[in-house]
Design a protein around this motif. Structure first.
Motif, PDB file in Angstrom:
ATOM      1  N   GLU A 162       2.601  -5.796  -4.768  1.00  0.00           N
ATOM      2  CA  GLU A 162       3.513  -6.835  -5.239  1.00  0.00           C
ATOM      3  C   GLU A 162       2.852  -8.208  -5.232  1.00  0.00           C
ATOM      4  N   THR A 163       2.030  -8.474  -4.223  1.00  0.00           N
ATOM      5  CA  THR A 163       1.437  -9.800  -4.071  1.00  0.00           C
ATOM      6  C   THR A 163       0.215 -10.003  -4.952  1.00  0.00           C
ATOM      7  N   PHE A 164      -0.649  -8.996  -5.057  1.00  0.00           N
ATOM      8  CA  PHE A 164      -1.940  -9.187  -5.713  1.00  0.00           C
ATOM      9  C   PHE A 164      -2.123  -8.433  -7.021  1.00  0.00           C
ATOM     10  N   GLN A 165      -1.187  -7.599  -7.422  1.00  0.00           N
ATOM     11  CA  GLN A 165      -1.264  -6.877  -8.697  1.00  0.00           C
ATOM     12  C   GLN A 165      -2.595  -6.144  -8.853  1.00  0.00           C
ATOM     13  N   GLY A 166      -2.573  -4.882  -8.559  1.00  0.00           N
ATOM     14  CA  GLY A 166      -3.761  -4.065  -8.701  1.00  0.00           C
ATOM     15  C   GLY A 166      -3.368  -2.621  -8.915  1.00  0.00           C
ATOM     16  N   GLU A 167      -4.289  -1.732  -8.669  1.00  0.00           N
ATOM     17  CA  GLU A 167      -4.046  -0.298  -8.813  1.00  0.00           C
ATOM     18  C   GLU A 167      -3.696   0.274  -7.441  1.00  0.00           C
ATOM     19  N   LEU A 168      -2.529   0.909  -7.333  1.00  0.00           N
ATOM     20  CA  LEU A 168      -2.061   1.480  -6.081  1.00  0.00           C
ATOM     21  C   LEU A 168      -1.859   2.972  -6.269  1.00  0.00           C
ATOM     22  N   ARG A 196      -6.897  -1.002  -5.369  1.00  0.00           N
ATOM     23  CA  ARG A 196      -8.013  -1.686  -6.028  1.00  0.00           C
ATOM     24  C   ARG A 196      -7.478  -2.990  -6.601  1.00  0.00           C
ATOM     25  N   VAL A 197      -8.070  -4.093  -6.178  1.00  0.00           N
ATOM     26  CA  VAL A 197      -7.656  -5.408  -6.657  1.00  0.00           C
ATOM     27  C   VAL A 197      -8.113  -5.555  -8.103  1.00  0.00           C
ATOM     28  N   ASN A 237       1.869   5.520   9.599  1.00  0.00           N
ATOM     29  CA  ASN A 237       2.093   5.783   8.183  1.00  0.00           C
ATOM     30  C   ASN A 237       3.144   4.843   7.598  1.00  0.00           C
ATOM     31  N   LYS A 238       4.163   4.540   8.376  1.00  0.00           N
ATOM     32  CA  LYS A 238       5.234   3.666   7.908  1.00  0.00           C
ATOM     33  C   LYS A 238       4.684   2.270   7.579  1.00  0.00           C
ATOM     34  N   PHE A 239       3.853   1.744   8.470  1.00  0.00           N
ATOM     35  CA  PHE A 239       3.227   0.443   8.237  1.00  0.00           C
ATOM     36  C   PHE A 239       2.271   0.521   7.053  1.00  0.00           C
ATOM     37  N   LEU A 240       1.571   1.622   6.916  1.00  0.00           N
ATOM     38  CA  LEU A 240       0.621   1.808   5.819  1.00  0.00           C
ATOM     39  C   LEU A 240       1.321   1.738   4.466  1.00  0.00           C
ATOM     40  N   MET A 241       2.466   2.400   4.338  1.00  0.00           N
ATOM     41  CA  MET A 241       3.232   2.364   3.086  1.00  0.00           C
ATOM     42  C   MET A 241       3.748   0.956   2.802  1.00  0.00           C
ATOM     43  N   LYS A 242       4.245   0.293   3.829  1.00  0.00           N
ATOM     44  CA  LYS A 242       4.759  -1.064   3.680  1.00  0.00           C
ATOM     45  C   LYS A 242       3.646  -2.017   3.249  1.00  0.00           C
ATOM     46  N   LEU A 243       2.471  -1.856   3.840  1.00  0.00           N
ATOM     47  CA  LEU A 243       1.322  -2.695   3.512  1.00  0.00           C
ATOM     48  C   LEU A 243       0.859  -2.450   2.078  1.00  0.00           C
ATOM     49  N   GLY A 244       0.821  -1.185   1.648  1.00  0.00           N
ATOM     50  CA  GLY A 244       0.416  -0.863   0.284  1.00  0.00           C
ATOM     51  C   GLY A 244       1.354  -1.467  -0.750  1.00  0.00           C
ATOM     52  N   ARG A 245       2.662  -1.336  -0.533  1.00  0.00           N
ATOM     53  CA  ARG A 245       3.630  -1.935  -1.464  1.00  0.00           C
ATOM     54  C   ARG A 245       3.511  -3.452  -1.495  1.00  0.00           C
ATOM     55  N   GLY A 246       3.318  -4.051  -0.306  1.00  0.00           N
ATOM     56  CA  GLY A 246       3.170  -5.505  -0.240  1.00  0.00           C
ATOM     57  C   GLY A 246       1.920  -5.991  -0.961  1.00  0.00           C
ATOM     58  N   LEU A 247       0.820  -5.265  -0.812  1.00  0.00           N
ATOM     59  CA  LEU A 247      -0.412  -5.630  -1.519  1.00  0.00           C
ATOM     60  C   LEU A 247      -0.225  -5.569  -3.031  1.00  0.00           C
ATOM     61  N   LYS A 265      -4.444 -13.310 -23.725  1.00  0.00           N
ATOM     62  CA  LYS A 265      -3.886 -13.864 -22.494  1.00  0.00           C
ATOM     63  C   LYS A 265      -3.125 -12.767 -21.766  1.00  0.00           C
ATOM     64  N   VAL A 266      -3.377 -12.645 -20.469  1.00  0.00           N
ATOM     65  CA  VAL A 266      -2.690 -11.631 -19.656  1.00  0.00           C
ATOM     66  C   VAL A 266      -1.305 -12.170 -19.291  1.00  0.00           C
ATOM     67  N   LEU A 267      -0.266 -11.531 -19.833  1.00  0.00           N
ATOM     68  CA  LEU A 267       1.098 -11.934 -19.531  1.00  0.00           C
ATOM     69  C   LEU A 267       1.639 -11.226 -18.322  1.00  0.00           C
ATOM     70  N   ALA A 268       1.301  -9.954 -18.180  1.00  0.00           N
ATOM     71  CA  ALA A 268       1.746  -9.150 -17.051  1.00  0.00           C
ATOM     72  C   ALA A 268       0.778  -7.991 -16.872  1.00  0.00           C
ATOM     73  N   LEU A 269       0.726  -7.443 -15.677  1.00  0.00           N
ATOM     74  CA  LEU A 269      -0.110  -6.273 -15.430  1.00  0.00           C
ATOM     75  C   LEU A 269       0.764  -5.032 -15.387  1.00  0.00           C
ATOM     76  N   GLY A 270       0.344  -4.003 -16.110  1.00  0.00           N
ATOM     77  CA  GLY A 270       1.081  -2.762 -16.142  1.00  0.00           C
ATOM     78  C   GLY A 270       0.177  -1.649 -16.632  1.00  0.00           C
ATOM     79  N   LYS A 271       0.772  -0.549 -17.052  1.00  0.00           N
ATOM     80  CA  LYS A 271      -0.007   0.599 -17.494  1.00  0.00           C
ATOM     81  C   LYS A 271      -0.348   0.549 -18.982  1.00  0.00           C
ATOM     82  N   ARG A 272       0.415  -0.233 -19.754  1.00  0.00           N
ATOM     83  CA  ARG A 272       0.179  -0.281 -21.193  1.00  0.00           C
ATOM     84  C   ARG A 272      -0.236  -1.675 -21.643  1.00  0.00           C
TER      85      ARG A 272
END
Length: 135
Positions: A77-83, A108-109, A65-75, A126-133
């Motif tokens: 931060e690196t690829f910007q998607g829905e976590l 989801r990428v 589980n510890k690796f799973l959480m670390k991997l999810g956060r890394g994904l 133009k997409v400046l940043a990815l977020g909720k709004r």
């Protein structure tokens, strides 16, 4: 009397189908899969217990589980998607009386990236940043 582990065996050896959590990848590209493989090479004690192909992605059942959480956060931060991270109570450890949870990390990428041009209601944006709004 139990046998002591030999030099090559780990003390915390688990059976091959043991898992603590699930990584659900949706719309993964080759870059995302390469990132995940690189992370697994850094953590050799973490295993994939099961891999289930889905119509639009893959589910990986992981042994940590510890690796799973670390991997999810890394994904994220690196690829910007829905976590999305969820957990559910699985059981209680008999020795320590602590609750044991099964984690599920959904990623989801995004179909577009930063600085891409997308058309919204007929207007090019133009997409400046990815977020909720949308601003």
């Amino acid at each position: 009397m139990k046998n002591k582990p030999s030099e090559g065996q780990s003390v915390t050896q688990k059976h091959p189908s043991y898992f603590e959590g699930v990584l659900q990848l949706r719309n993964p590209n080759q870059e995302v899969l390469n990132y995940i493989n690189a992370q697994f090479k850094k953590e050799p004690e973490v295993r994939i217990a099961k891999e289930i192909r889905q119509p639009n992605g893959v589910d990986l059942w992981l042994s940590s589980n510890k690796f799973l959480m670390k991997l999810g956060r890394g994904l994220n931060e690196t690829f910007q998607g829905e976590l999305k991270v969820t957990s559910r109570l699985f059981s209680t450890n008999r020795l320590t009386s602590k609750n044991v949870y099964r984690m599920c990390v959904f990623f989801r990428v995004a179909s577009f990236r930063r600085n891409d041009i997308v058309k919204i209601k007929g207007v090019d944006m133009k997409v400046l940043a990815l977020g909720k709004r949308i601003r």
